[in-house]
Design a protein around this motif. Structure first.
Motif, PDB file in Angstrom:
ATOM      1  N   ARG A   1       0.830  -1.203   0.000  1.00 39.78           N
ATOM      2  CA  ARG A   1       0.000   0.000   0.000  1.00 39.78           C
ATOM      3  C   ARG A   1       0.871   1.263   0.000  1.00 39.78           C
ATOM      4  NH1 ARG A   1      -5.224  -0.844   0.551  1.00 39.78           N
ATOM      5  NH2 ARG A   1      -5.800   1.047   1.679  1.00 39.78           N
TER       6      ARG A   1
ATOM      7  N   ARG B   1      -7.493  -1.351   6.372  1.00 38.55           N
ATOM      8  CA  ARG B   1      -8.369  -0.584   5.471  1.00 38.55           C
ATOM      9  C   ARG B   1      -8.447   0.871   5.918  1.00 38.55           C
ATOM     10  NH1 ARG B   1     -13.557  -4.709   4.907  1.00 38.55           N
ATOM     11  NH2 ARG B   1     -12.761  -5.935   3.138  1.00 38.55           N
TER      12      ARG B   1
ATOM     13  N   ASN C   1     -11.982   2.449   2.073  1.00 37.99           N
ATOM     14  CA  ASN C   1     -11.237   1.318   1.527  1.00 37.99           C
ATOM     15  C   ASN C   1     -10.680   1.620   0.138  1.00 37.99           C
ATOM     16  OD1 ASN C   1     -10.115  -1.263   1.638  1.00 37.99           O
ATOM     17  ND2 ASN C   1     -11.866  -2.216   0.613  1.00 37.99           N
TER      18      ASN C   1
ATOM     19  N   GLY D   1      -7.410   2.681  -2.491  1.00 39.37           N
ATOM     20  CA  GLY D   1      -6.044   2.218  -2.656  1.00 39.37           C
ATOM     21  C   GLY D   1      -5.933   1.008  -3.548  1.00 39.37           C
TER      22      GLY D   1
ATOM     23  N   THR E   1      -5.503  -2.745  -5.008  1.00 44.98           N
ATOM     24  CA  THR E   1      -6.168  -3.985  -4.616  1.00 44.98           C
ATOM     25  C   THR E   1      -5.222  -4.895  -3.841  1.00 44.98           C
ATOM     26  OG1 THR E   1      -7.693  -3.926  -6.486  1.00 44.98           O
ATOM     27  CG2 THR E   1      -7.286  -6.081  -5.485  1.00 44.98           C
TER      28      THR E   1
ATOM     29  N   ARG F   1      -8.093  -1.087  -8.171  1.00 39.76           N
ATOM     30  CA  ARG F   1      -8.299  -0.086  -7.121  1.00 39.76           C
ATOM     31  C   ARG F   1      -9.417  -0.500  -6.169  1.00 39.76           C
ATOM     32  NH1 ARG F   1      -3.813   2.319  -7.018  1.00 39.76           N
ATOM     33  NH2 ARG F   1      -4.754   3.932  -5.697  1.00 39.76           N
TER      34      ARG F   1
ATOM     35  N   GLY G   1      -8.979  -1.795  -3.118  1.00 40.42           N
ATOM     36  CA  GLY G   1      -8.587  -1.767  -1.724  1.00 40.42           C
ATOM     37  C   GLY G   1      -8.384  -3.169  -1.164  1.00 40.42           C
TER      38      GLY G   1
END
Length: 468
Positions: free
Chosen positions: A98, A139, A143, A145, A147, A408, A410
């Motif tokens: 992330r 998360r 949520n 960001g 995948t 995208r 999350g």
């Protein structure tokens, strides 16, 4: 057929049976060159397979202290980290990805080495429930960001998609008019309407080898380290709202969703009754798995803060017979690992892995839906696989493709993604995919040798499984 193109780098951490088995699938179905892939493993086990395909192979065991230093040159924004390791923290790798804006997939939420059996931690903290909560806690608001698809192997993973298809089949066969749900609330309402009380992940592996298990040897058809690790964790299950009795050694968790409980005993020492179409009734180990918790959580229906409906969900696993002997020996040594291990692969001469979900309590009794894959079929489909590993590697492939198509999303679990897309990709590798109805219940033929006190009004209740 190429499902998707990928122009960035893919780093695979771990290259045991699943890493070796998924590599040809990745190159077959994703438009990427071997030069785009780097494998980082703790030992040499997968080097020959990787280098035969032109893939870079590095032996660099990852630890808390060095993982950033080792992985930083290999990963950046838009790249993919495929985590198929043991003893490497999933939470640490997800956090790292992330920060980099890289994609991520694993097949279970792993702790650092020793985390499964660290008795300085409470049983709750070292449970799959605790590990799942630690991953979901990453998360952010909304949520957002890159995948990070967590726990997407066969089980956990593929079986969550089997549950959705089984619910749709039940709805059709019982005359319930419904469209395909598109939200979590709609899926849970469907399960409640159908009165599904219990979901087993019911698996029977009948693969046998021409080399018998020897004394002081642990033999298995998939990762020995992975099986022993989760077998030594507390037995865990999603806890349904219909349950009338409380198991004597059961405990609740003091944090998180509250969807599951644990027993103060190892999963590999806990047996439950279950059923599959080919095997019929059998005893399976109540091994902890993430899907036991995530499925129970996903299908929870609430009225305000009160839980109105939740199914009981757990794994019921009868591994290959030599693996059962290995578990028996392990337990007899008070969970001290054997000195030698062996992954059954080329020496397998026959057998099937029958993996599916058994939905019970509804109007039609019991319904099993899943995959029946033989060793001969597996070998004809993909090299470096047996029947067990191919069910996993096909699901890993499908999860990687879904993540690439949905970059995208999350941090997300299998229950929250498109089951139809996953089944479309995996079906060619699952052998016979079938749904079978039965009138079997856990009370069938109980008390035949000795009288037992059973609650006949609740044939699906966990207490009637008589864990032993």
């Amino acid at each position: 057929m190429k499902h998707v193109s990928f122009s960035a780098r893919l780093v695979m951490v771990g290259c045991g049976s699943i890493g070796q088995g998924v590599l040809p699938l990745l190159l077959r179905h994703i438009d990427l060159a071997p030069s785009q892939i780097t494998i980082v493993n703790s030992d040499e086990r997968g080097r020959a397979v990787a280098e035969s395909m032109g893939v870079t192979y590095l032996v660099s065991p990852l630890t808390r202290e060095n993982f950033r230093e080792i992985l930083s040159p290999l990963l950046g924004a838009g790249d993919f980290l495929l985590n198929l390791s043991v003893d490497v923290s999933s939470v640490a790798l997800i956090t790292f990805c992330r920060e980099l804006d890289a994609l991520y997939l694993d097949t279970c939420v792993e702790p650092w080495a020793g985390g499964y059996t660290d008795t300085t931690l409470s049983a709750s903290e070292r449970s799959n429930y605790g590990l799942r909560e630690s991953a979901l806690a990453l998360r952010e608001s909304g949520n957002a960001g890159p995948t990070a698809l967590i726990t997407h192997g066969a089980n956990p993973g593929l079986v969550s998609h089997f549950v959705k298809q089984a619910l749709l089949n039940l709805a059709q066969d019982t005359g319930l008019v419904t469209t395909v749900p598109t939200t979590r609330a709609e899926w849970s309402a469907l399960a409640q309407t159908l009165s599904v009380k219990v979901i087993h992940i019911a698996e029977r592996d009948t693969q046998v080898a021409d080399i018998p298990k020897e004394r002081d040897e642990f033999v298995n058809t998939w990762s020995v380290d992975g099986f022993v690790g989760e077998g030594c964790q507390p037995a865990e299950l999603g806890w349904g709202t219909h349950e009338p009795a409380w198991p004597a050694d059961a405990r609740r968790h003091a944090f998180g969703s509250g969807a599951a409980i644990y027993l103060e005993r190892p999963g590999a020492s806990t047996r439950v009754r279950t059923w599959t179409p080919l095997e019929g009734p059998f005893h399976g180990f109540l091994i902890t798995h993430n899907e036991s918790i995530s499925i129970a959580d996903y299908y929870t229906v609430k009225n305000g803060e009160d839980v109105a409906y939740r199914p009981t969900v757990h794994y019921a696993y009868h591994p290959a017979d030599d693996a059962v002997l290995s578990v028996h020996e392990l337990a007899g040594k008070n969970w001290q690992m054997q000195s030698r291990t062996r992954l059954m692969m080329d020496e397998i001469i026959s057998g099937t892995d029958e993996l599916g979900v058994l939905l019970m309590g509804h109007a039609k009794g019991a319904y099993w839906y899943g995959s029946r894959l033989t060793i001969d079929e597996a070998r004809s489909l993909v090299p470096y696989n047996n029947a067990t590993s191919l069910q996993v590697t096909a699901a890993v492939l499908a999860g990687v493709i879904w993540a690439m198509e949905n970059p995208r999303a999350g941090i997300i679990e299998p229950d929250g993604i498109d089951h139809e897309r996953i089944l479309e990709i995996t079906q060619p590798y699952l052998g016979e995919v079938v749904g079978v109805y039965s009138d079997w219940t856990p009370l069938r033929d109980r008390g035949r040798l000795f009288p037992e006190v059973l609650d006949e009004a609740e044939p699906w209740a966990f207490g009637n499984f008589r864990v032993v």
